[in-house]
Structure formats: C-alpha cells, structure tokens
Design an enzyme around this catalytic site. Sequence first.
Site, PDB file in Angstrom:
ATOM      1  N   GLU A 203       0.809  -1.227   0.000  1.00 61.79           N
ATOM      2  CA  GLU A 203       0.000   0.000   0.000  1.00 61.79           C
ATOM      3  C   GLU A 203       0.844   1.280   0.000  1.00 61.79           C
ATOM      4  O   GLU A 203       0.726   2.111   0.888  1.00 61.79           O
ATOM      5  CB  GLU A 203      -0.950  -0.011   1.199  1.00 61.79           C
ATOM      6  CG  GLU A 203      -1.906  -1.196   1.151  1.00 61.79           C
ATOM      7  CD  GLU A 203      -2.816  -1.276   2.387  1.00 61.79           C
ATOM      8  OE1 GLU A 203      -2.744  -0.396   3.254  1.00 61.79           O
ATOM      9  OE2 GLU A 203      -3.605  -2.240   2.455  1.00 61.79           O
ATOM     10  N   ASN A 244       2.144  -5.104  -3.184  1.00 58.41           N
ATOM     11  CA  ASN A 244       0.767  -5.483  -2.871  1.00 58.41           C
ATOM     12  C   ASN A 244      -0.062  -4.234  -2.580  1.00 58.41           C
ATOM     13  O   ASN A 244       0.398  -3.323  -1.891  1.00 58.41           O
ATOM     14  CB  ASN A 244       0.807  -6.382  -1.619  1.00 58.41           C
ATOM     15  CG  ASN A 244      -0.509  -7.054  -1.292  1.00 58.41           C
ATOM     16  OD1 ASN A 244      -1.120  -7.672  -2.167  1.00 58.41           O
ATOM     17  ND2 ASN A 244      -0.959  -6.947  -0.053  1.00 58.41           N
ATOM     18  N   HIS A 281     -10.301  -6.308  -1.897  1.00 54.32           N
ATOM     19  CA  HIS A 281     -11.327  -6.167  -0.853  1.00 54.32           C
ATOM     20  C   HIS A 281     -12.496  -5.448  -1.527  1.00 54.32           C
ATOM     21  O   HIS A 281     -12.417  -4.247  -1.807  1.00 54.32           O
ATOM     22  CB  HIS A 281     -10.808  -5.306   0.300  1.00 54.32           C
ATOM     23  CG  HIS A 281      -9.685  -5.937   1.061  1.00 54.32           C
ATOM     24  ND1 HIS A 281      -9.864  -7.041   1.869  1.00 54.32           N
ATOM     25  CD2 HIS A 281      -8.361  -5.629   1.140  1.00 54.32           C
ATOM     26  CE1 HIS A 281      -8.704  -7.376   2.417  1.00 54.32           C
ATOM     27  NE2 HIS A 281      -7.777  -6.535   1.977  1.00 54.32           N
ATOM     28  N   GLU A 311      -5.949 -10.855  -1.059  1.00 56.27           N
ATOM     29  CA  GLU A 311      -6.685 -10.626   0.199  1.00 56.27           C
ATOM     30  C   GLU A 311      -8.188 -10.536  -0.030  1.00 56.27           C
ATOM     31  O   GLU A 311      -8.883  -9.769   0.638  1.00 56.27           O
ATOM     32  CB  GLU A 311      -6.221  -9.315   0.858  1.00 56.27           C
ATOM     33  CG  GLU A 311      -4.735  -9.222   1.090  1.00 56.27           C
ATOM     34  CD  GLU A 311      -4.316  -8.006   1.908  1.00 56.27           C
ATOM     35  OE1 GLU A 311      -5.194  -7.325   2.484  1.00 56.27           O
ATOM     36  OE2 GLU A 311      -3.105  -7.741   1.967  1.00 56.27           O
ATOM     37  N   ASP A 313     -12.044 -10.371  -0.122  1.00 53.82           N
ATOM     38  CA  ASP A 313     -13.302 -10.608   0.589  1.00 53.82           C
ATOM     39  C   ASP A 313     -14.372  -9.825  -0.150  1.00 53.82           C
ATOM     40  O   ASP A 313     -14.072  -8.860  -0.856  1.00 53.82           O
ATOM     41  CB  ASP A 313     -13.252 -10.289   2.097  1.00 53.82           C
ATOM     42  CG  ASP A 313     -12.446  -9.071   2.472  1.00 53.82           C
ATOM     43  OD1 ASP A 313     -12.460  -8.097   1.710  1.00 53.82           O
ATOM     44  OD2 ASP A 313     -11.809  -9.086   3.544  1.00 53.82           O
TER      45      ASP A 313
HETATM   46  C1  XIL Z   1      -5.471  -6.101   8.714  1.00 52.80           C
HETATM   47  C2  XIL Z   1      -5.704  -7.274   9.656  1.00 52.80           C
HETATM   48  O1  XIL Z   1      -6.578  -8.175   9.057  1.00 52.80           O
HETATM   49  C3  XIL Z   1      -6.257  -6.775  10.977  1.00 52.80           C
HETATM   50  O2  XIL Z   1      -6.326  -7.846  11.910  1.00 52.80           O
HETATM   51  C4  XIL Z   1      -5.384  -5.669  11.543  1.00 52.80           C
HETATM   52  O3  XIL Z   1      -5.984  -5.152  12.715  1.00 52.80           O
HETATM   53  C5  XIL Z   1      -5.227  -4.564  10.518  1.00 52.80           C
HETATM   54  O4  XIL Z   1      -4.699  -5.106   9.308  1.00 52.80           O
HETATM   55  N1  XIL Z   1      -4.696  -4.695   3.846  1.00 52.80           N
HETATM   56  C6  XIL Z   1      -3.587  -5.382   4.285  1.00 52.80           C
HETATM   57  C7  XIL Z   1      -3.652  -6.162   5.540  1.00 52.80           C
HETATM   58  O5  XIL Z   1      -2.596  -5.470   3.555  1.00 52.80           O
HETATM   59  O6  XIL Z   1      -2.407  -6.209   6.200  1.00 52.80           O
HETATM   60  C8  XIL Z   1      -4.710  -5.655   6.480  1.00 52.80           C
HETATM   61  O7  XIL Z   1      -4.821  -6.565   7.557  1.00 52.80           O
HETATM   62  C9  XIL Z   1      -6.015  -5.503   5.751  1.00 52.80           C
HETATM   63  C10 XIL Z   1      -5.903  -4.536   4.607  1.00 52.80           C
END
Ligand code: XIL
Length: 393
Positions: A203, A244, A281, A311, A313
């Site tokens: 990010e 990423n 996401h 990641e 969802d």
């Molecule tokens: C999130 C975790 O899932 C949580 O448990 C934590 O509190 C915050 O981070 N993008 C990412 C991940 O690359 O590292 C993040 O993970 C979610 C968004």
Amino acid sequence: MRMGWVIATVIAACLIAPAPSGAAPPPGPCAGQSAKHGRAAANLERRARILKARGRPTAARALRRRARWEARLARYYEEQARARGLPRGAAVTLSTLLRSQVLRRSFLTGFEQLTPENEMKMERLQPARGVFRFAEADRMVRFARRYCKRVRGHALVYGRQLPHWATDGSLTAGQLGFEMEWHVQRVVERYAGRVADWDVVNEAIDADGDYTQNVWYLALGKAYIERAFRTAHDADPTARLYYNDSGIELPDHPHTLAVRKMVADLRRRGVPIEGVGIQNHVSTSHHASEAQMARTIRGFTDLGVKVAITEMDVRLDTPGTPARKLDSQRLVYRSAARACRKNPSCTSFSTWGVGDGVSWLGPAAAGLLFDRGYRRKPAYRAVSRSLGSPETP
Ligand code: XIL
C-alpha cells in the site's frame, strides 16, 4: 495425413492452453502427505477396534473421530495432487489457529497457502529497535510446512502497524533507511527457502494515485520502494517479490494506473520485483467484473510481472434475501477466480480470512468463503471449481 493433423492439433492445443505457472504443488513433503495421513487413519482405526473389544466404547469413538479426520486429510492431499489447481490461500492469525479446531480443519482441507494476517508485520517482528521476536511467525511457518502449505510473507515494508520507535520522530532519515533495510534483510534471511512469496512493499500508493505519505516516504521519498526490493532480493534471491495494494482491481482507476506506472518504472530500472498482489477487498455492489479483472491482470502481466489475488473478501452490501446475497457474492468471487485462472501469470488466489466469524471486517460483512459456523458458502465451490482445486467433502 488426417492422423498427422490430429496430432498437430493436440500438440498445438497443449502449447496454447494456459499452464498455470503456480499450479504445481510444492515438491518434497507434499508427495507423501496422502499416504502419511492414510496410515495414521488406519492405525487409529485399529486402536479403536482394540479399545472397543476391551469394553471402552467412549475412548474407541474418540479415536474413530480422529481416524475420520485423518482419512479426510488423506483424501484431500490425494485430490490436490491429481487436480493441480491454482493454490488457494487464506490469511489466518496464530491465535485463531491455536484456538479453533474447526478453523484449522477448514483451512487444512480448503487452502494450499497461508498468509500470517499480522504476525509478520514490523510491529510484531521488531517491537523494540533491534529486538526481533520471531516466535509467532516461526510457529505459523512450522504449521504450514508440516501440512505442506505454502507461506505468503506479509508485509515487509508497510506504512501501518509499525512499532512506536519507527514513527515517534526520534530517527533521522538516514537511520530510518538503515533500519528499513536491516529489518527486510533479517526477516527475509530467516525465512529463506521457507517463504516462497513476499509482499515486500504494501500500500505505497493511495486512491488518487499519489505516493502514500507514510513514514518511509516522508523520510526517503519513493526510493524506499526500490531499496526494499533490492534488499529483499539480496537476502533471498529465490523468493518471489511482490508489490501489494488494495483498490487496484479496476483496470482504468487512477490508483491502478499509478501502480502500473510505478511497476513499469521499477522493471525498466532492473529492480527485482516479480509480481503485483491485487488485494481485492470488494463488495457485492462495488467490484470488478470478470472482463475488468482480466484486463487489470493483463495490464500488469504485460509488464512482465506475475499477479496474485492476495486478500479477497466480498462484503454483502446489496439488498435481497440471504440466498440472493450469497449468490451475488458467489458471482463476484467466481469472476475474480476465473480471470486469475485464465491468465497463466496469475499465481495464486487468497482470501483475507477463512470464516466470517474471524474476518477483519467483522462478522456482519460476511465476506469470506466459510460462514461463522465454518460451513462452506456457495462462493467456496465456485472458487474451487474455477481454480481447479479439490473440494474434499
Ligand atoms: C489487517 C488485519 O486483518 C487486521 O487484523 C489488523 O488489525 C489490521 O490489518 N490490507 C492489508 C492487511 O494489507 O495487512 C490488512 O490486515 C487488511 C488490509
């Protein structure tokens, strides 16, 4: 003559058909997994029979339950070897892994790759300057290897979840650059040969396409990205190194275009970046269609890098009956999985969690492949079918 044609056509089809590059399961411990769990099941069954004959039916039943689980694992590994689908991955935390047997079991027969959800972030690995705490991450890597799961390392250089000492303003830019490289080197060296893929930088670009103003950027400018990749590569030249990001699933979005530009520039200058992770996401109302996702993936792979969905969802945010919502979710997942599977440079497909009860978005989002009770949702089968992965019952 006709026979020649048939043979030529078959050979051509084999050459053209996308051979998913990440499809082969890792060699070594995987080969014997099915037989190992099959033997364990047979042993447990035998002991259960003996206990029953000795008049201990309760203990016998307990052993039989374990035998059934071992037999299921044996079937899963057998199907995995046969199917050779694209690896499915999931993020998990060590605490849920230890606490919940049903999560462990859903993970073990539902996924081929594990991403530690938080345990490899800098605040966890180096809570005090120069003091590394590897115990939690080590346990996760050991667990993954015991069951022949790949590990996706996440995330070496990130603007969030940083230890206090890195953000409290006490270090000079020069010191921050040194600490960043030292951290990357220590961590990658420790897991060399055990963590195949790393999210090296996470990010670094925001939704407008500008560099995110995190502590690394503010101290070092965009050069921190290049330095992180070069350091990781020196520490383990065999690891596959990824950038990423989230919000880069739509092909023409300014964020996606900015990442593409950055990756093209890194490649041009010989920076050892091997792939882009698309977090994905999304929700049932906001997501990429299959055609859009295919275009996004191609936009990156045309630059000569690989892609992973890292990641995913899919929050349920459209109205309708529960069944309707789950069906919309299934279609969103299926589009992404199909787009990934169809591009030979798409290497894996991961969700950010296993079941809705432990999602970072909270249970109401209901964005994952398993529900709160770890029952498989319609999206689970759609993803597995699209990727060619086992669906061991
Ligand atoms: C999130 C975790 O899932 C949580 O448990 C934590 O509190 C915050 O981070 N993008 C990412 C991940 O690359 O590292 C993040 O993970 C979610 C968004």
